[in-house]
Design a protein around this motif. Structure first.
Motif, PDB file in Angstrom:
ATOM      1  N   ASN A   1       1.683   3.522  -3.079  1.00 38.08           N
ATOM      2  CA  ASN A   1       2.089   2.104  -3.093  1.00 38.08           C
ATOM      3  C   ASN A   1       2.697   1.840  -1.625  1.00 38.08           C
ATOM      4  OD1 ASN A   1       4.308   0.039  -3.258  1.00 38.08           O
ATOM      5  ND2 ASN A   1       3.942   0.234  -5.501  1.00 38.08           N
ATOM      6  N   PRO A   2       2.204   0.938  -0.838  1.00 38.95           N
ATOM      7  CA  PRO A   2       2.863   0.723   0.441  1.00 38.95           C
ATOM      8  C   PRO A   2       4.317   0.295   0.559  1.00 38.95           C
ATOM      9  CG  PRO A   2       1.282  -0.981  -0.435  1.00 38.95           C
ATOM     10  CD  PRO A   2       1.227  -0.035  -1.195  1.00 38.95           C
ATOM     11  N   VAL A   3       4.862  -0.201  -0.560  1.00 39.28           N
ATOM     12  CA  VAL A   3       6.086  -0.727  -0.472  1.00 39.28           C
ATOM     13  C   VAL A   3       7.023   0.407  -0.873  1.00 39.28           C
ATOM     14  CG1 VAL A   3       8.068  -2.143  -1.505  1.00 39.28           C
ATOM     15  CG2 VAL A   3       5.660  -3.057  -1.364  1.00 39.28           C
ATOM     16  N   ASP A   4       6.512   1.446  -1.771  1.00 34.54           N
ATOM     17  CA  ASP A   4       7.317   2.628  -2.122  1.00 34.54           C
ATOM     18  C   ASP A   4       7.414   3.578  -0.814  1.00 34.54           C
ATOM     19  OD1 ASP A   4       8.113   1.719  -4.464  1.00 34.54           O
ATOM     20  OD2 ASP A   4       6.567   3.144  -5.620  1.00 34.54           O
TER      21      ASP A   4
ATOM     22  N   ALA B   1      -3.675   3.082   8.457  1.00 28.65           N
ATOM     23  CA  ALA B   1      -2.580   2.588   7.929  1.00 28.65           C
ATOM     24  C   ALA B   1      -2.478   0.969   8.256  1.00 28.65           C
ATOM     25  CB  ALA B   1      -1.148   3.419   8.200  1.00 28.65           C
ATOM     26  N   ASP B   2      -1.487   0.373   7.662  1.00 33.88           N
ATOM     27  CA  ASP B   2      -1.472  -0.881   7.986  1.00 33.88           C
ATOM     28  C   ASP B   2      -0.439  -0.965   9.349  1.00 33.88           C
ATOM     29  OD1 ASP B   2      -0.366  -3.535   8.502  1.00 33.88           O
ATOM     30  OD2 ASP B   2      -0.011  -4.011   5.980  1.00 33.88           O
ATOM     31  N   PRO B   3      -0.975  -1.598  10.450  1.00 38.35           N
ATOM     32  CA  PRO B   3      -0.306  -1.355  11.504  1.00 38.35           C
ATOM     33  C   PRO B   3       1.047  -2.061  11.539  1.00 38.35           C
ATOM     34  CG  PRO B   3      -2.265  -2.760  11.902  1.00 38.35           C
ATOM     35  CD  PRO B   3      -2.226  -2.453  10.469  1.00 38.35           C
ATOM     36  N   ASP B   4       1.001  -3.146  10.745  1.00 40.25           N
ATOM     37  CA  ASP B   4       2.172  -4.120  10.725  1.00 40.25           C
ATOM     38  C   ASP B   4       3.209  -3.098   9.971  1.00 40.25           C
ATOM     39  OD1 ASP B   4       1.111  -6.238  12.052  1.00 40.25           O
ATOM     40  OD2 ASP B   4       0.613  -7.137  10.067  1.00 40.25           O
TER      41      ASP B   4
END
Lengths: 93, 192
Positions: free
Chosen positions: B44-47, A71-74
């Motif tokens: 979706n990363p934002v959701d 996962a994106d660490p930020d």
């Protein structure tokens, strides 16, 4: 023919056949089998080169998938900070 | 929703800690898992981030009623219910059937389907990306997020047998799409 002979040999030795092993292989790799079946699958894999090779391939596919999902660490850090603020009662809704 | 990977915290039997302490103890350590799972569900990363934030708020409001057993399962249930509510608000009259045969791909692979990328991990990723979403979700939940079959089944609201079937067929599909060259170039050392 080889498979048939191998199945007969496995049966005589009280081991799982190749087909039975391959049916259980995914659950085995996921740690979802009960202990007795885990032992029996492992025993078959120890003695069967073909099933062992198949197990290796699926294990490496599983490993490649696992490492693909970092996962994106930020974002995680941002959520952890958000979680701290929620936990401290700074954000209630 | 319990598994061998989510044993109850026995030390919580007489847990008299207050809300913030309980939240820090039972919820905050699971935030990375919640995000990974939310990402699998929303694609979706934002959701996914919004979904986790809402889940954390709901967990905080409910923390005093939580008995301390199986925190991961408890949080995943909140996440699932939050996601269902959000999806219903977004598209109240639409639904899709994940078991629609039309949404699946056949297990037969033509020579043109083979992925010839010699780098094993890339080839697996390419085959994974081509899976139908219902197969992909199960593989992500089990292989990437580390959920048990039972946890994945609860989260997706499908039987455990369906999880197993999609997982096995999805992996078989990935395996069948790897060319002999790719398989020959896979890492030699067994991952342990």
């Amino acid at each position: 023919m080889m498979t048939l002979i191998s199945d007969v040999m496995n049966r005589l030795m009280g081991r799982l056949t190749c087909r039975e092993t391959l049916e259980l292989l995914q659950q085995h790799l996921d740690g979802e089998l009960p202990a007795d079946q885990t032992r029996r699958v492992a025993e078959h894999l120890d003695h069967c080169r073909l099933c062992n090779a198949e197990s290796d391939i699926y294990e490496q596919i599983k490993q490649a998938i696992m490492t693909s999902g970092v996962a994106d660490p930020d974002v995680v850090q941002r959520l952890e900070r958000f979680g701290e603020r929620v936990g401290n009662g700074e954000i209630v809704d | 929703m319990t598994s061998r990977r989510d044993r109850p915290d026995i030390s919580t039997a007489a847990d008299s800690s207050v809300g913030p302490e309980r939240f820090a103890r039972y919820v905050q350590p699971h935030i990375p898992l919640l995000f990974a799972t939310a990402h699998t569900l929303t694609r979706n990363p934002v959701d996914a981030e919004d979904l986790v934030q809402e889940t954390l708020l709901r967990a905080y409001r409910a923390i005093d009623r939580f008995d301390g057993a199986y925190p991961k399962a408890w949080l995943l249930t909140i996440l699932r219910n939050t996601n269902i509510n959000r999806a219903q608000k977004k598209r109240p009259y639409l639904f899709d059937d994940p078991d629609d045969p039309a949404a699946e791909v056949p297990d037969t692979v033509t020579p043109e389907d083979l992925i010839v990328d010699p780098v094993f991990d890339h080839a697996v990723q390419a085959a994974l990306d081509d899976l139908p979403p219902n197969f992909r979700s199960v593989i992500d939940l089990v292989d990437v997020n580390g959920l048990s079959y039972a946890e994945a089944a609860d989260l997706l609201d499908i039987p455990v047998g369906t999880v197993m079937s999609r997982l096995h067929r999805g992996r078989r599909r990935i395996r069948s799409r790897l060319s002999p060259e790719t398989l020959n170039n896979r890492p030699q050392e067994k991952p342990r």
